[in-house]
Design a protein around this motif. Structure first.
Motif, short mmCIF file in Angstrom:
data_model
loop_
_atom_site.label_atom_id
_atom_site.label_comp_id
_atom_site.label_asym_id
_atom_site.label_seq_id
_atom_site.Cartn_x
_atom_site.Cartn_y
_atom_site.Cartn_z
N UNK A 69 60.62 60.87 87.39
CA UNK A 69 60.31 62.22 87.86
C UNK A 69 61.59 63.05 87.89
N UNK A 70 61.51 64.23 87.29
CA UNK A 70 62.65 65.13 87.26
C UNK A 70 62.18 66.52 87.66
N UNK A 71 62.96 67.19 88.48
CA UNK A 71 62.64 68.58 88.86
C UNK A 71 63.90 69.41 88.75
N UNK A 72 63.74 70.62 88.24
CA UNK A 72 64.89 71.53 88.11
C UNK A 72 64.39 72.96 88.18
N UNK A 73 65.17 73.82 88.81
CA UNK A 73 64.83 75.23 88.84
C UNK A 73 64.79 75.77 87.42
N UNK A 74 63.77 76.53 87.10
CA UNK A 74 63.63 77.06 85.75
C UNK A 74 64.46 78.34 85.63
N UNK A 75 65.40 78.33 84.70
CA UNK A 75 66.33 79.46 84.58
C UNK A 75 65.64 80.72 84.11
N UNK A 76 64.46 80.59 83.49
CA UNK A 76 63.77 81.75 82.92
C UNK A 76 62.69 82.32 83.83
N UNK A 77 62.29 81.57 84.87
CA UNK A 77 61.27 82.05 85.81
C UNK A 77 61.80 81.86 87.23
N UNK A 78 62.56 82.81 87.72
CA UNK A 78 63.17 82.67 89.05
C UNK A 78 62.13 82.37 90.12
N UNK A 79 62.47 81.44 91.00
CA UNK A 79 61.59 81.07 92.10
C UNK A 79 60.70 79.88 91.81
N UNK A 80 60.68 79.43 90.56
CA UNK A 80 59.81 78.31 90.18
C UNK A 80 60.64 77.15 89.63
N UNK A 81 60.28 75.96 90.06
CA UNK A 81 60.91 74.75 89.55
C UNK A 81 59.93 74.01 88.64
N UNK A 82 60.46 73.48 87.55
CA UNK A 82 59.66 72.68 86.63
C UNK A 82 59.77 71.22 87.04
N UNK A 130 82.12 57.28 67.03
CA UNK A 130 82.56 57.89 68.28
C UNK A 130 81.58 59.00 68.62
N UNK A 131 81.04 58.97 69.83
CA UNK A 131 79.99 59.88 70.23
C UNK A 131 80.55 60.99 71.13
N UNK A 132 80.30 62.23 70.71
CA UNK A 132 80.64 63.39 71.53
C UNK A 132 79.36 64.12 71.87
N UNK A 133 79.14 64.38 73.15
CA UNK A 133 77.92 65.08 73.58
C UNK A 133 78.30 66.36 74.30
N UNK A 134 77.35 67.31 74.28
CA UNK A 134 77.57 68.64 74.83
C UNK A 134 76.36 68.99 75.68
N UNK A 135 76.57 69.31 76.96
CA UNK A 135 75.43 69.62 77.82
C UNK A 135 75.84 70.39 79.06
N UNK A 136 74.82 70.89 79.77
CA UNK A 136 75.11 71.73 80.93
C UNK A 136 74.33 71.35 82.18
N UNK A 137 73.27 70.52 82.04
CA UNK A 137 72.42 70.31 83.20
C UNK A 137 72.25 68.82 83.51
N UNK A 138 71.56 68.54 84.62
CA UNK A 138 71.47 67.17 85.12
C UNK A 138 70.78 66.23 84.13
N UNK A 139 69.83 66.75 83.33
CA UNK A 139 69.17 65.87 82.37
C UNK A 139 70.10 65.48 81.22
N UNK A 140 71.30 66.07 81.17
CA UNK A 140 72.29 65.68 80.17
C UNK A 140 73.18 64.53 80.65
N UNK A 141 73.16 64.24 81.93
CA UNK A 141 74.04 63.20 82.45
C UNK A 141 73.79 61.82 81.83
N UNK A 142 72.54 61.43 81.54
CA UNK A 142 72.37 60.12 80.89
C UNK A 142 73.11 60.01 79.56
#
Length: 298
Positions: free
Chosen positions: A198-211, A238-250
């Motif tokens: 289960x993952x929940x995150x505030x939706x950057x495109x719809x303020x006030x709603x979490x997906x 050699x692996x280089x990754x680029x991300x900004x949010x919690x679902x990128x941590x894995x």
């Protein structure tokens, strides 16, 4: 718990390089578009032979629209790792999907919380997004965004339960007000007993709603990126990754180098080995051009 990442870059330049980029908040600007500069820059890198692809919570159908004109050759990771997909054909090379009983439990738990589920599925031949009537503002945005780019997966259903036993469910998705997201996650985790992540995150495109999303426990970017590397014969790269949010941590946890734009979540910035300018300044593409492109790139 995910182990802390280890920086293993020293002395390993002879392994080749694989680059995997997130989309929203990383390659895409805050209006969910790829700038002409970023598109041209990516093509310059790809045409020069850089092994680069994307891993996103978005579907391949969305990627095909958002990345139109970008000459990706490698498979993409879609829906946070539920599918490893050939973007040109839409064929899934691997999948991690929920079983029917888990899907039904998630649907019923969400309904008890007062919100409807949207199902992202695969019937063995084609992908679908099944949704019912009376969607809240967050879910309405989710469907309307797909309608806007002509997503062929959309299917209106009187009752999405009927889909659960007939198709492979990649994700159960719902939207709740931000102040109810924590409770929604807790109720889903209690009901699922580890059968779904289960993952929940505030939706950057719809303020006030979490997906809120329920997916297979193994549908995460870290595992998917490793599978991708093996599938394209780059398991030792050699692996280089680029991300900004919690679902990128894995995927940060399995990478040799971890790059984040300055607008990234604090937990992502804390794990980054390099920080670029913001997504609205095309920071990641500028970084790629500087580090991986011809000497004249900027």
């Amino acid at each position: 718990m995910t182990a802390a990442p280890v920086d293993r870059t020293a002395g390993q330049d002879d392994r080749g390089d694989l680059h995997v980029c997130d989309l929203d908040g990383t390659l895409l600007r805050s209006d969910a578009t790829l700038s002409p500069f970023a598109r041209d820059g990516l093509n310059q890198l790809l045409d020069a032979g850089l092994a680069l692809t994307v891993a996103s919570a978005r579907s391949a159908a969305a990627m095909a629209t958002l990345l139109a004109g970008v000459r990706l050759r490698l498979p993409v990771v879609e829906l946070n790792g539920a599918f490893l997909t050939d973007l040109a054909t839409g064929r899934h090379l691997a999948h991690r999907t929920l079983d029917a009983d888990t899907t039904l439990v998630a649907i019923e738990t969400l309904e008890a919380l007062g919100t409807q589920a949207v199902l992202t599925t695969w019937d063995g031949a084609a992908d679908h997004v099944h949704f019912g009537a009376g969607l809240n503002a967050g879910a309405t945005w989710y469907i309307d965004e797909k309608r806007a780019y002509g997503d062929p997966r959309l299917r209106s259903r009187a009752d999405v339960r009927a889909v659960a036993r007939a198709e492979h469910t990649a994700a159960v998705i719902a939207f709740v007000p931000d102040d109810r997201a924590e409770r929604a996650v807790a109720e889903l985790e209690k009901a699922l007993h580890g059968r779904g992540a289960v993952l929940a995150a505030a939706n950057r495109y719809v303020p006030g709603w979490s997906e809120v999303q329920v997916a297979h426990p193994e549908a995460e970017k870290g595992r998917a990126v490793r599978n991708l590397a093996e599938a394209v014969g780059m398991a030792d790269a050699r692996l280089t990754v680029y991300g900004d949010h919690l679902n990128d941590l894995p995927m940060f946890s399995v990478a040799d180098r971890r790059v984040a734009p300055v607008n990234a979540h604090p937990d992502v910035l804390a794990r980054a080995t390099a920080v670029t300018a913001a997504n609205d300044e095309d920071g990641v593409v500028r970084h790629l051009l500087r580090e991986e492109g011809p000497p004249c790139s900027s």
